[in-house]
Design an enzyme around this catalytic site. Structure first.
Site, PDB file in Angstrom:
ATOM      1  N   LYS A  56       2.901   4.265 -10.753  1.00 43.07           N
ATOM      2  CA  LYS A  56       3.308   2.207 -11.563  1.00 43.07           C
ATOM      3  C   LYS A  56       1.564   2.560 -12.267  1.00 43.07           C
ATOM      4  O   LYS A  56       0.664   2.956 -11.718  1.00 43.07           O
ATOM      5  CB  LYS A  56       3.200   1.773 -11.177  1.00 43.07           C
ATOM      6  CG  LYS A  56       3.023   1.637  -9.721  1.00 43.07           C
ATOM      7  CD  LYS A  56       1.285   0.341  -9.364  1.00 43.07           C
ATOM      8  CE  LYS A  56       0.973   0.029 -10.339  1.00 43.07           C
ATOM      9  NZ  LYS A  56      -0.779  -0.551  -8.929  1.00 43.07           N
TER      10      LYS A  56
ATOM     11  N   HIS B 198       5.338   0.898  -4.663  1.00 39.66           N
ATOM     12  CA  HIS B 198       4.893   1.314  -3.452  1.00 39.66           C
ATOM     13  C   HIS B 198       5.366   0.224  -2.401  1.00 39.66           C
ATOM     14  O   HIS B 198       5.506   0.242  -1.051  1.00 39.66           O
ATOM     15  CB  HIS B 198       3.598   1.619  -2.686  1.00 39.66           C
ATOM     16  CG  HIS B 198       2.291   0.511  -2.529  1.00 39.66           C
ATOM     17  ND1 HIS B 198       1.405   0.824  -3.632  1.00 39.66           N
ATOM     18  CD2 HIS B 198       2.128   0.145  -1.495  1.00 39.66           C
ATOM     19  CE1 HIS B 198       0.826  -0.100  -3.385  1.00 39.66           C
ATOM     20  NE2 HIS B 198       1.565  -0.748  -2.216  1.00 39.66           N
TER      21      HIS B 198
ATOM     22  N   LYS C 187       7.415  -0.895   1.876  1.00 46.64           N
ATOM     23  CA  LYS C 187       7.132  -1.761   3.018  1.00 46.64           C
ATOM     24  C   LYS C 187       7.966  -2.440   3.749  1.00 46.64           C
ATOM     25  O   LYS C 187       8.768  -2.696   3.552  1.00 46.64           O
ATOM     26  CB  LYS C 187       5.948  -2.776   2.469  1.00 46.64           C
ATOM     27  CG  LYS C 187       4.634  -2.000   1.616  1.00 46.64           C
ATOM     28  CD  LYS C 187       4.531  -3.984   0.559  1.00 46.64           C
ATOM     29  CE  LYS C 187       2.796  -3.232   0.428  1.00 46.64           C
ATOM     30  NZ  LYS C 187       2.097  -3.391   1.262  1.00 46.64           N
TER      31      LYS C 187
ATOM     32  N   HIS D  80       4.517  -4.870  -8.588  1.00 49.06           N
ATOM     33  CA  HIS D  80       4.972  -5.556  -7.483  1.00 49.06           C
ATOM     34  C   HIS D  80       5.466  -6.199  -7.163  1.00 49.06           C
ATOM     35  O   HIS D  80       6.321  -6.421  -7.036  1.00 49.06           O
ATOM     36  CB  HIS D  80       3.905  -5.197  -6.380  1.00 49.06           C
ATOM     37  CG  HIS D  80       3.038  -3.688  -6.951  1.00 49.06           C
ATOM     38  ND1 HIS D  80       3.360  -2.540  -6.733  1.00 49.06           N
ATOM     39  CD2 HIS D  80       1.717  -3.749  -6.675  1.00 49.06           C
ATOM     40  CE1 HIS D  80       2.091  -1.677  -6.412  1.00 49.06           C
ATOM     41  NE2 HIS D  80       1.272  -1.858  -6.204  1.00 49.06           N
TER      42      HIS D  80
HETATM   43  C1  BG6 Z   1      -2.100  -1.233  -6.211  1.00 49.60           C
HETATM   44  C2  BG6 Z   1      -2.678  -1.413  -6.823  1.00 49.60           C
HETATM   45  O1  BG6 Z   1      -1.025  -0.323  -6.962  1.00 49.60           O
HETATM   46  O2  BG6 Z   1      -2.024  -1.967  -5.012  1.00 49.60           O
HETATM   47  C3  BG6 Z   1      -4.975  -2.594  -6.204  1.00 49.60           C
HETATM   48  O3  BG6 Z   1      -3.176   0.027  -7.838  1.00 49.60           O
HETATM   49  C4  BG6 Z   1      -3.710  -2.997  -4.586  1.00 49.60           C
HETATM   50  O4  BG6 Z   1      -4.963  -3.041  -7.088  1.00 49.60           O
HETATM   51  C5  BG6 Z   1      -2.548  -2.440  -4.283  1.00 49.60           C
HETATM   52  O5  BG6 Z   1      -5.072  -3.465  -4.399  1.00 49.60           O
HETATM   53  C6  BG6 Z   1      -2.176  -3.069  -3.010  1.00 49.60           C
HETATM   54  O6  BG6 Z   1      -1.396  -2.182  -2.225  1.00 49.60           O
HETATM   55  P1  BG6 Z   1      -1.669  -2.452  -0.634  1.00 49.60           P
HETATM   56  O7  BG6 Z   1      -1.431  -1.366  -0.313  1.00 49.60           O
HETATM   57  O8  BG6 Z   1      -2.803  -3.700   0.345  1.00 49.60           O
HETATM   58  O9  BG6 Z   1      -0.489  -3.310  -0.432  1.00 49.60           O
END
Ligand code: BG6
Length: 481
Positions: free
Chosen positions: A157, A187, A191, A249
């Site tokens: 993404k 991602h 989770k 997200h």
């Molecule tokens: C990423 C973003 O996809 O997700 C980042 O590009 C962000 O800016 C991150 O900090 C947050 O993900 P996580 O793994 O901390 O939940």
């Protein structure tokens, strides 16, 4: 650091050649390489595999250099120490390819070499950990060189930067790959606590009957980060908080939260239901969006000194279907904020009748809430009113808590990327986004992209610009309350 035990009794994946494009980038170093190492330690990688790091000629590495680069990444970010037999097994399966290069160090030759070493029946997996504007070139190259056969691709993404570019990218992919080979990764969908929303809703009768407009007053999806842009100035300045976090997200989380029950958890029914939510998501109204930029952002490396890119965004979104009509979904995320959290709040309506003396006052300040903290390892909290001990029927706020950490064994935990990489190798698309869903989200985003709301400054360490309160008024953000 605690040693994890190999996870047993899982189906082994087919033998794989895994190529990671963008190997020198932040994502490969922080998540992909450490994640693959953990899968190897957990016994979840195929019996035979090669991981080929791929970069442009100006970032080429020898195989030795690549092993040491992967070792440093694992030391810094993996949940297992890279040592002994475990590291040796992983390291011997690492190789490097340069692209473009038609010689023996090039991609084609490196893939052919790896396949020869691994033997027949090897599946190819390409992880495109590269920015949206670089993706089409790589897809075309894979297609033209015939490397698309017996392959799957993971697209990072943001998928495109708007509707037109997402459509073009989808068209390019369709030319060389069948949709069943394509894994658009987000991602957050890997989770544990996001997947647990499915369990919470559809494996229990406790919550689901309340999960609708008749009982829910508002929903918050709040992902503030203390993190800054961490050396990603060039990428971030072209992307901004909306494309980096919301259209990706936060909207995916909204899809899981708001969907109807799928007939099963397999890819087609699950993604059909999420996409139906996106279909009914109302195009954004820029008047319902607050965009902020932290003071000092324009001095960051790689950032335009006159940049109007947002590092903060808060908005009201609406789902126009019979379950959610009229219920605001408040979304917020940003960099350099007061605290880091990933939190969903479901705010419930008040009972129709007030029969308790201080009921209205207490409910006004606290009310019934279900709070899902989805930052790993995750927790769920129910806020409700209870009688305070004593002779009077006086109400007070009471809380029930569930913590993953206390309730289940953690040893089988997979980090989001690990879980999703494994699902790709197993060919399961359930937790990956589909082309029609992504295109619909860019359609929803279009009014804001065309007429962005003004940018407002905020101080580092704050909760964002003050007008984020007007977006949610008369309610309040659970986190900054
Ligand atoms: C990423 C973003 O996809 O997700 C980042 O590009 C962000 O800016 C991150 O900090 C947050 O993900 P996580 O793994 O901390 O939940």
């Amino acid at each position: 650091m605690s040693k994890k035990q190999p996870i047993k009794d899982r189906p082994r994946t087919e033998n794989h050649v895994i190529v990671i494009f963008g190997i020198t980038g932040d994502l490969a170093r922080r998540k992909i390489l450490p994640g693959l190492f953990h899968l190897s330690v957990a016994g979840l990688l195929p019996e035979r595999y090669r991981i080929i790091g791929c970069a442009r000629p100006n970032k080429a590495m020898s195989e030795e250099e690549f092993r040491s680069y992967a070792y440093d990444a694992a030391c810094e970010f993996a949940s297992d120490n890279p040592e002994g037999e475990e590291w040796a097994t992983f390291a011997k399966n690492l190789a490097f390819a340069v692209d473009p290069d038609d010689g023996p160090n090039g991609l084609e030759a490196s893939v052919a070499r790896a396949e020869e070493e691994l033997g027949a029946g090897v599946r190819r997996l390409y992880h495109l950990a590269i920015p949206p504007d670089a993706m089409r070139g790589v897809i075309k190259l894979l297609g033209l060189k015939g490397l698309n056969k017996n392959a799957r691709i993971i697209c990072e993404k943001p998928f495109g930067v708007d509707l037109a570019s997402a459509k073009e990218l989808n068209r390019e992919i369709e030319e060389y790959f069948d949709e069943s080979q394509v894994f658009r990764i987000d991602h957050f969908l890997g989770k544990e606590s996001i997947d647990n929303i499915l369990a919470l809703r559809f494996a229990n009768e406790l919550f689901e009957p309340l999960w609708r407009r008749n009982h829910v007053r508002y929903v918050q999806i709040d992902v503030p980060e203390t993190l800054s842009i961490e050396g990603r100035g060039v990428f971030y300045d072209q992307t901004g908080a909306f494309r980096d976090m919301v259209v990706t997200h936060l909207f995916q989380v909204l899809g899981i939260l708001a969907m109807e029950q799928p007939t099963s958890l397999t890819a087609r029914p699950l993604r059909d239901e999420v996409n139906k939510v996106f279909e009914t998501l109302r195009p954004l109204d820029p008047r319902e969006v607050v965009r902020g930029q932290f003071v000092g952002y324009q001095d960051e490396n790689g950032v335009d000194p006159k940049s109007t890119t947002e590092t903060f965004i808060a908005m009201r979104a609406w789902i126009d279907n019979s379950r959610w009509k009229g219920v605001p979904f408040f979304l917020r995320t940003g960099k350099c904020l007061a605290e880091s959290h990933q939190m969903i709040t479901i705010g419930l309506r008040e009972p129709v009748m007030e029969i308790f003396p201080n009921e209205a006052t207490v409910a006004e300040h606290t009310g019934n809430k279900l709070i899902i903290d989805f930052k790993d390892p995750g927790s769920i909290h129910a806020h409700f009113l209870a009688k305070q001990p004593g002779p009077e029927m006086t109400l007070g706020l009471a809380k029930m808590h569930f913590h993953y950490r206390d309730s289940f064994q953690e040893k089988n935990n997979l980090e989001a990327y690990e879980r999703l990489l494994l699902e790709v190798m197993l060919g399961n698309q359930a937790l990956f986004t589909r082309s029609d869903g992504i295109e619909r989200l860019w359609e929803v985003a279009a009014p804001l992209l065309e007429h962005p709301s003004p940018i407002e400054p905020y101080d580092r360490g704050s909760w964002g610009p003050p007008s984020m309160e007007t977006i949610i008024a008369p309610d309040h953000w659970t986190l900054s309350e």
